[in-house]
Every structure is written in structure tokens, then in C-alpha cells.
Design an enzyme around this catalytic site. Structure first.
Site, PDB file in Angstrom:
ATOM      1  CG  ASP A 115       1.763   4.755   5.847  1.00  0.00           C
ATOM      2  OD1 ASP A 115       1.399   3.748   6.485  1.00  0.00           O
ATOM      3  OD2 ASP A 115       2.127   5.809   6.394  1.00  0.00           O
ATOM      4  CG  ASP A 175      -0.046  -0.119   2.528  1.00  0.00           C
ATOM      5  OD1 ASP A 175       0.488   0.904   2.985  1.00  0.00           O
ATOM      6  OD2 ASP A 175       0.119  -1.253   3.041  1.00  0.00           O
TER       7      ASP A 175
END
Length: 282
Positions: free
Chosen positions: A209, A207
Site C-alpha cells: 500500500d 504491494d
């Protein structure tokens, strides 16, 4: 001898022909699980799932000292970690693999971060905390199988288990200069250096974050799990390619990290301290 520490989603190692299991007692308690010994082809290696076989351990609950000690006591000299991380840089897309070579310790809770203390003083250099030779070997293995690994990256380690705030994400990617954020490589990387082990992590970005403006891109457990499978397979492919050409490098400087680090004279050590230093120095 090669040891592999599996992170999130890696509780067993595909293709490993199990030949034994070691329930190791250490001066620091039990490791996350008994350590599996096995073979891939003709190569013997040891495998340890960092979070336990059912992912029952939070990052702050992992007994990092026991894990590293147990691997060292079994004759392991090189350790490859596998870790899920968030990306703090646009060029490291979810699904990409990275080989961090620097660490920023943003862990604020109590984790035992050293084997030393209580009458045994040592200060190990961590200016270059990972093994450059091991990292180069993994990058070359990735190239052979057509998988790119980002190199020269900095991993910021946080406590967890919560996912970070946007302010923390901006701090890590800005003031701290981090490229990746995770919860487990500190103190693992530093303990490996104290134990004179070659160490490197394959960081698997799941991802971005939470520093992007689009809230749909902010990290969530569902997002991590959904994106993780294919990336995990890439990491396993790199490790398999590395193992195919594996050759231990006994001359690596990582294997001499205690040479001038211990300050306490040997004659001042008690029996337990002498035994600890003997294993770490082997």
C-alpha cells in the site's frame, strides 16, 4: 458444489474443461459475465470473473448481488474468491497469500450490501464472516503443495478505484487493525453469508500500500502488475490442490445462517419476497 470468483488477472481458470455457460437472469440484474460451468478432473465447478472478462468493471460497478445470486441459483454452496490486496503489515510481503477471516467495511459510496429490505427484514450475524472449514481446507491444501498462507487476518475494504492516501493506509493498519486492504470483498463476503454460502478469499498481496516511508514501495498499477503473475500462479496451485481433495460439507453452520435471522413472518411476504427467501434459504 464449488464456485470460484476470479479477481484481477483471473478471467479464466486454467485446467477447466468447459462444459457449459449460464447467462443467468437475477432479480438484481445481470452478473459480471455469464457463468462458466466446467470440470477439473471429475469435479464440476462454476467460475465467474468478478470484473468481467476484459476487466471492464470497477469495484463499485460490480453487481455483487447478481453474482452471488447467480452462483446460488446454479447450486453452488461453497465459494472461493481470489483477490489482489495491499499489505498493511511487514510480515505479509508482496507475493504472499492470506486467508482473511475478518472484514472492516470502509466503503463510503453506495453499494447494495444486502438482499433484504423493501418489506423483508433480516439481520444475519457476521461476527465470523468467513467459513472456517473452507479456510482450513485451503490452508491444508497450501501446506500439501509447500505454499504458506497467512491466516487470521483482517481485510479492510475501500471504495477505489483510486489507490489510497498515506493517511488512509495508517488509519486502516492502526485504528482499524487491518492487515490487508482491497476494494472488492465487501459486500461480497456478507452477501454470501446472507445466501447461506460457505465463503473464503485467497488474498494475493501485490504491494505494501503506501504506509512505508520509502516512496518506491508505494503502490502503483505498474508495481501491482509486475509482481502479480508469480503470486497468481501460487494461488492457482493452492486452489487446484484444494479441488483435488474437495468434499462438500453440508453440515457447516454457514449453511444455516438464516435460521433465526428473518424477522418478517412468512404470511406477510408477497410472491416475490417468498421466492427470494426460498432461494436464499435453500
Amino acid at each position: 458444489m464449488l464456485g470460484i470468483i476470479g479477481g484481477t488477472g483471473i478471467y479464466q481458470l486454467d485446467g477447466l474443461e468447459v462444459t457449459g455457460e449460464h447467462d443467468v437472469e437475477t432479480p438484481f440484474g445481470k452478473p459480471s459475465t455469464p457463468i462458466v460451468e466446467g470440470k477439473i478432473g471429475v469435479r464440476t465447478l462454476f467460475f465467474l470473473p468478478r470484473h468481467g472478462r476484459q476487466h471492464e468493471l470497477l469495484p463499485s460497478e460490480v453487481n455483487y448481488r447478481a453474482n452471488i445470486w447467480a452462483l446460488k441459483s446454479l447450486g453452488v454452496t461453497q465459494v472461493i474468491g481470489l483477490s489482489a490486496v495491499g499489505s498493511l503489515k511487514k510480515e505479509i510481503a508482496p507475493g504472499d497469500l492470506s486467508l482473511p477471516d475478518q472484514y472492516f467495511d470502509f466503503v463510503k459510496g453506495h453499494r447494495e450490501k444486502t438482499f433484504f429490505g423493501k418489506g423483508l427484514a433480516a439481520h444475519v450475524s457476521t461476527a465470523e464472516p468467513t467459513c472456517q472449514r473452507l479456510s482450513m481446507g485451503l490452508a491444508a491444501a497450501g501446506e500439501r503443495v509447500g505454499i504458506r498462507l497467512h491466516t487470521g487476518k483482517t481485510y479492510g475494504c475501500v471504495d477505489g478505484p483510486r489507490l489510497g492516501t498515506r493517511a488512509e493506509s495508517f488509519f486502516l493498519r492502526g485504528a482499524a487493525g487491518c492487515d490487508l486492504v482491497g476494494m472488492t470483498n465487501v459486500p461480497e463476503v456478507f452477501l454470501a453469508r446472507e445466501a447461506q454460502l460457505c465463503y473464503c478469499t485467497i488474498a494475493i498481496a501485490t504491494d505494501y500500500d503506501c504506509w512505508l516511508d520509502d516512496p518506491n514501495q508505494h503502490v502503483s498499477v505498474e508495481q501491482v502488475i509486475a509482481r502479480y503473475g508469480a503470486s497468481l500462479e501460487k494461488a492457482k496451485t493452492v486452489v487446484s490442490a484444494f479441488i483435488d481433495d474437495y468434499a462438500e460439507d453440508g453440515d457447516c453452520a454457514c449453511r444455516r445462517s438464516l435460521a433465526s435471522a428473518v424477522l418478517t413472518p412468512k404470511e406477510a411476504l408477497n410472491k416475490e419476497q417468498s421466492a427470494l427467501l426460498e432461494l436464499l434459504s435453500s
